[in-house]
Write a protein that holds these residues in place. Structure first.
Motif, PDB file in Angstrom:
ATOM      1  N   ILE A 198       0.852  -1.190   0.000  1.00  0.00           N
ATOM      2  CA  ILE A 198       0.000   0.000   0.000  1.00  0.00           C
ATOM      3  C   ILE A 198       0.888   1.241   0.000  1.00  0.00           C
ATOM      4  CG2 ILE A 198      -1.803   1.270   1.243  1.00  0.00           C
ATOM      5  CD1 ILE A 198      -2.648  -1.462   2.484  1.00  0.00           C
ATOM      6  N   ASP A 199       0.656   2.113  -0.968  1.00  0.00           N
ATOM      7  CA  ASP A 199       1.514   3.275  -1.165  1.00  0.00           C
ATOM      8  C   ASP A 199       1.550   4.168   0.068  1.00  0.00           C
ATOM      9  OD1 ASP A 199       3.100   4.756  -3.301  1.00  0.00           O
ATOM     10  OD2 ASP A 199       1.800   6.320  -2.480  1.00  0.00           O
ATOM     11  N   ARG A 200       2.710   4.794   0.266  1.00  0.00           N
ATOM     12  CA  ARG A 200       2.877   5.575   1.486  1.00  0.00           C
ATOM     13  C   ARG A 200       2.022   6.838   1.534  1.00  0.00           C
ATOM     14  NH1 ARG A 200       7.007   9.571   0.345  1.00  0.00           N
ATOM     15  NH2 ARG A 200       8.370   8.731  -1.270  1.00  0.00           N
ATOM     16  N   SER A 201       1.430   7.220   0.413  1.00  0.00           N
ATOM     17  CA  SER A 201       0.546   8.392   0.434  1.00  0.00           C
ATOM     18  C   SER A 201      -0.668   8.153   1.345  1.00  0.00           C
ATOM     19  CB  SER A 201       0.096   8.736  -0.985  1.00  0.00           C
ATOM     20  OG  SER A 201      -0.510   7.621  -1.592  1.00  0.00           O
ATOM     21  N   CYS A 206      -2.890   8.805   8.253  1.00  0.00           N
ATOM     22  CA  CYS A 206      -3.808   7.764   8.727  1.00  0.00           C
ATOM     23  C   CYS A 206      -3.998   7.807  10.240  1.00  0.00           C
ATOM     24  CB  CYS A 206      -3.350   6.379   8.295  1.00  0.00           C
ATOM     25  SG  CYS A 206      -1.907   5.793   9.157  1.00  0.00           S
ATOM     26  N   ALA A 207      -3.037   8.438  10.965  1.00  0.00           N
ATOM     27  CA  ALA A 207      -3.157   8.479  12.418  1.00  0.00           C
ATOM     28  C   ALA A 207      -4.241   9.470  12.843  1.00  0.00           C
ATOM     29  CB  ALA A 207      -1.824   8.832  13.058  1.00  0.00           C
ATOM     30  N   GLY A 208      -4.352  10.589  12.120  1.00  0.00           N
ATOM     31  CA  GLY A 208      -5.305  11.607  12.534  1.00  0.00           C
ATOM     32  C   GLY A 208      -6.592  11.628  11.720  1.00  0.00           C
ATOM     33  N   ASN A 209      -6.531  11.045  10.522  1.00  0.00           N
ATOM     34  CA  ASN A 209      -7.643  11.169   9.582  1.00  0.00           C
ATOM     35  C   ASN A 209      -8.370   9.827   9.413  1.00  0.00           C
ATOM     36  OD1 ASN A 209      -9.177  11.233   7.237  1.00  0.00           O
ATOM     37  ND2 ASN A 209      -7.692  12.429   6.069  1.00  0.00           N
ATOM     38  N   PRO A 210      -9.604   9.742   9.896  1.00  0.00           N
ATOM     39  CA  PRO A 210     -10.334   8.470   9.855  1.00  0.00           C
ATOM     40  C   PRO A 210     -10.524   7.939   8.426  1.00  0.00           C
ATOM     41  CG  PRO A 210     -11.571  10.142  11.079  1.00  0.00           C
ATOM     42  CD  PRO A 210     -10.386  10.831  10.497  1.00  0.00           C
ATOM     43  N   ASP A 211     -10.625   8.835   7.445  1.00  0.00           N
ATOM     44  CA  ASP A 211     -10.833   8.393   6.065  1.00  0.00           C
ATOM     45  C   ASP A 211      -9.611   7.646   5.527  1.00  0.00           C
ATOM     46  OD1 ASP A 211     -13.266   9.532   6.179  1.00  0.00           O
ATOM     47  OD2 ASP A 211     -12.750  11.316   4.997  1.00  0.00           O
ATOM     48  N   ALA A 212      -8.414   8.188   5.830  1.00  0.00           N
ATOM     49  CA  ALA A 212      -7.187   7.535   5.365  1.00  0.00           C
ATOM     50  C   ALA A 212      -7.076   6.153   5.993  1.00  0.00           C
ATOM     51  CB  ALA A 212      -5.966   8.390   5.698  1.00  0.00           C
ATOM     52  N   GLY A 213      -7.423   6.063   7.268  1.00  0.00           N
ATOM     53  CA  GLY A 213      -7.407   4.781   7.963  1.00  0.00           C
ATOM     54  C   GLY A 213      -8.404   3.817   7.352  1.00  0.00           C
ATOM     55  N   ILE A 215      -9.408   3.656   4.312  1.00  0.00           N
ATOM     56  CA  ILE A 215      -8.929   3.142   3.024  1.00  0.00           C
ATOM     57  C   ILE A 215      -7.936   1.997   3.241  1.00  0.00           C
ATOM     58  CG2 ILE A 215      -7.553   3.724   0.976  1.00  0.00           C
ATOM     59  CD1 ILE A 215      -8.973   6.475   1.033  1.00  0.00           C
ATOM     60  N   ILE A 216      -7.012   2.201   4.189  1.00  0.00           N
ATOM     61  CA  ILE A 216      -6.060   1.126   4.499  1.00  0.00           C
ATOM     62  C   ILE A 216      -6.820  -0.120   4.955  1.00  0.00           C
ATOM     63  CG2 ILE A 216      -4.202   0.395   6.058  1.00  0.00           C
ATOM     64  CD1 ILE A 216      -3.079   3.214   5.891  1.00  0.00           C
ATOM     65  N   ARG A 217      -7.809   0.076   5.819  1.00  0.00           N
ATOM     66  CA  ARG A 217      -8.593  -1.055   6.324  1.00  0.00           C
ATOM     67  C   ARG A 217      -9.275  -1.802   5.182  1.00  0.00           C
ATOM     68  NH1 ARG A 217     -13.123   1.106   9.300  1.00  0.00           N
ATOM     69  NH2 ARG A 217     -11.425   2.331  10.158  1.00  0.00           N
ATOM     70  N   ALA A 218      -9.827  -1.039   4.241  1.00  0.00           N
ATOM     71  CA  ALA A 218     -10.527  -1.658   3.111  1.00  0.00           C
ATOM     72  C   ALA A 218      -9.567  -2.471   2.240  1.00  0.00           C
ATOM     73  CB  ALA A 218     -11.224  -0.582   2.283  1.00  0.00           C
ATOM     74  N   ILE A 219      -8.370  -1.943   2.009  1.00  0.00           N
ATOM     75  CA  ILE A 219      -7.401  -2.669   1.174  1.00  0.00           C
ATOM     76  C   ILE A 219      -6.940  -3.940   1.896  1.00  0.00           C
ATOM     77  CG2 ILE A 219      -5.204  -2.562  -0.072  1.00  0.00           C
ATOM     78  CD1 ILE A 219      -5.549   0.495  -0.244  1.00  0.00           C
ATOM     79  N   GLU A 238       5.266   6.497  15.389  1.00  0.00           N
ATOM     80  CA  GLU A 238       4.566   5.531  16.249  1.00  0.00           C
ATOM     81  C   GLU A 238       3.042   5.628  16.095  1.00  0.00           C
ATOM     82  OE1 GLU A 238       5.638   3.037  17.834  1.00  0.00           O
ATOM     83  OE2 GLU A 238       7.789   3.387  18.087  1.00  0.00           O
ATOM     84  N   PRO A 239       2.465   6.841  16.075  1.00  0.00           N
ATOM     85  CA  PRO A 239       1.011   6.912  15.888  1.00  0.00           C
ATOM     86  C   PRO A 239       0.562   6.270  14.566  1.00  0.00           C
ATOM     87  CG  PRO A 239       1.837   9.018  16.663  1.00  0.00           C
ATOM     88  CD  PRO A 239       3.034   8.178  16.368  1.00  0.00           C
ATOM     89  N   GLN A 240       1.345   6.462  13.500  1.00  0.00           N
ATOM     90  CA  GLN A 240       1.021   5.809  12.226  1.00  0.00           C
ATOM     91  C   GLN A 240       1.055   4.300  12.389  1.00  0.00           C
ATOM     92  OE1 GLN A 240       3.999   7.401   9.585  1.00  0.00           O
ATOM     93  NE2 GLN A 240       2.782   9.198   9.032  1.00  0.00           N
ATOM     94  N   LEU A 241       2.089   3.814  13.059  1.00  0.00           N
ATOM     95  CA  LEU A 241       2.221   2.371  13.247  1.00  0.00           C
ATOM     96  C   LEU A 241       1.030   1.816  14.027  1.00  0.00           C
ATOM     97  CD1 LEU A 241       3.854  -0.247  12.965  1.00  0.00           C
ATOM     98  CD2 LEU A 241       5.009   0.353  15.102  1.00  0.00           C
ATOM     99  N   ALA A 242       0.641   2.533  15.072  1.00  0.00           N
ATOM    100  CA  ALA A 242      -0.494   2.086  15.886  1.00  0.00           C
ATOM    101  C   ALA A 242      -1.759   2.016  15.038  1.00  0.00           C
ATOM    102  CB  ALA A 242      -0.676   3.026  17.077  1.00  0.00           C
ATOM    103  N   ALA A 243      -1.957   3.032  14.203  1.00  0.00           N
ATOM    104  CA  ALA A 243      -3.148   3.060  13.351  1.00  0.00           C
ATOM    105  C   ALA A 243      -3.133   1.908  12.354  1.00  0.00           C
ATOM    106  CB  ALA A 243      -3.234   4.401  12.623  1.00  0.00           C
TER     107      ALA A 243
END
Ligand code: C2E
Ligand code: MG
Ligand code: MG
Ligand code: MG
Length: 284
Positions: A198-201, A206-213, A215-219, A238-243
């Protein structure tokens, strides 16, 4: 001719075009010389399994060691190598060198090599890969090839056939930079990829934005139902990793764990991991 009595715009434009063309030719010549002079090197970045936080593989990333300009990023010379066809011999070198390096690593560590569309399309690509494996003694199951979806756009049947041939040998195929093109999802139906990167864009917020998260979940969920591993690229905090963990991705790669490192540092890193039971992935 423009310079004799042509319009002003031409006269102004011509020398500039000339300069661009000359610079390009010079760079092309340098690229050719660099290939002959063995001036490329491979750096490696860990691919980390989130189930145990251990390194499962390494991605080979090529750099050009330029006598005056220092280490040059692939973003600057891969496009020119593609335009000039030099990507074929360069890609061949990368494959061979990556296999040779990986054979010295612990047996459970794989190596991922980026493959340009032009290489894949080039006749005899499968034989080139087989030859690189044979010359190094690396097991086919330890090699992953990363391709971007643009690869499949042209000449689809031939490309798919080559990918199937490679996969039957035990080589794994990853779709790189997933989500950046316009038909990512349709490719998943046309070819049985082993991994989606999954591209880094998608990671950036993804940590702060529910929509970005979401999309990752859907993929990830799509990958899971198709039996495809999902890796998230470009994890920096770390917050990105947690998300990402919360979204269920299986693997990650990014500066949080390690930047790409010179080949010489990699064997020691992996041997240190082999001697440790717990996670030793933070080497940034
Ligand atoms: P890629 O295959 O998507 O490789 C990942 C790129 O993201 C690498 O850039 C890596 O250094 C960078 N990266 C990794 N983690 C992070 C992070 O946490 N944050 C940020 N901002 N970046 C991160 P690099 O090494 O400059 O390579 C760029 C691209 O050049 C690669 O993208 C790949 O498409 C191409 N490339 C590199 N080596 C080769 C090669 O041997 N052959 C071909 N055909 N292409 C290559
Ligand atoms: Mg890649
Ligand atoms: Mg990528
Ligand atoms: Mg990329």
């Amino acid at each position: 001719e423009a310079k004799a009595e042509g319009r002003g715009t031409f006269r102004l434009f011509e020398p500039k075009m000339d300069e661009v063309a000359r610079e390009r030719l010079a760079l092309e010549r340098e690229l050719r010389e660099a290939l002959q002079g063995d001036r490329f090197e491979l750096h490696y970045q860990p691919l980390v399994d989130l189930s145990d936080n251990r390194i499962k593989g390494m991605e080979a990333l090529v750099r050009w060691r330029h006598p005056e300009r220092g280490l040059i990023s692939p973003a600057l010379f891969i496009p020119l190598a593609e335009e000039t066809g030099l990507i074929v011999p360069l890609g061949d070198w990368v494959l061979r060198q990556a296999c040779r390096d990986a054979v010295g690593w612990p047996g459970d560590i794989s190596v991922a090599v980026n493959v340009s569309p032009l290489q894949l399309r080039h006749r005899g690509f499968a034989q080139t890969v087989v030859a690189a494996l044979a010359a190094s003694g690396l097991d086919a199951t330890r090699l992953e090839l990363e391709i971007t979806e643009s690869v499949l756009l042209d000449d689809t049947e031939t490309n798919l056939e080559t990918l199937h041939t490679l996969r039957k040998l035990g080589i794994r195929i990853s779709m790189d930079d997933f989500g950046t093109g316009y038909s990512s999802i349709s490719y998943l139906r046309r070819f049985p990829f082993d991994k989606i990167k999954i591209d880094r864009s998608f990671v950036r917020d993804c940590a702060g934005n529910p929509d970005a998260g979401a999309i990752i979940r859907a993929i990830v969920s799509l990958g899971t139902s198709l039996g495809i591993t999902t890796l998230v690229e470009g994890v920096e905090t770390e917050p990105q990793l947690a998300a990402i963990r919360a979204e269920g991705a299986r693997e990650v790669q990014g500066f949080l764990f390690s930047p790409p490192r010179p080949a010489g540092e990699i064997a020691a890193l992996l041997i240190a991991q082999d001697d440790t039971a717990g996670p030793v992935t933070r080497v940034a």
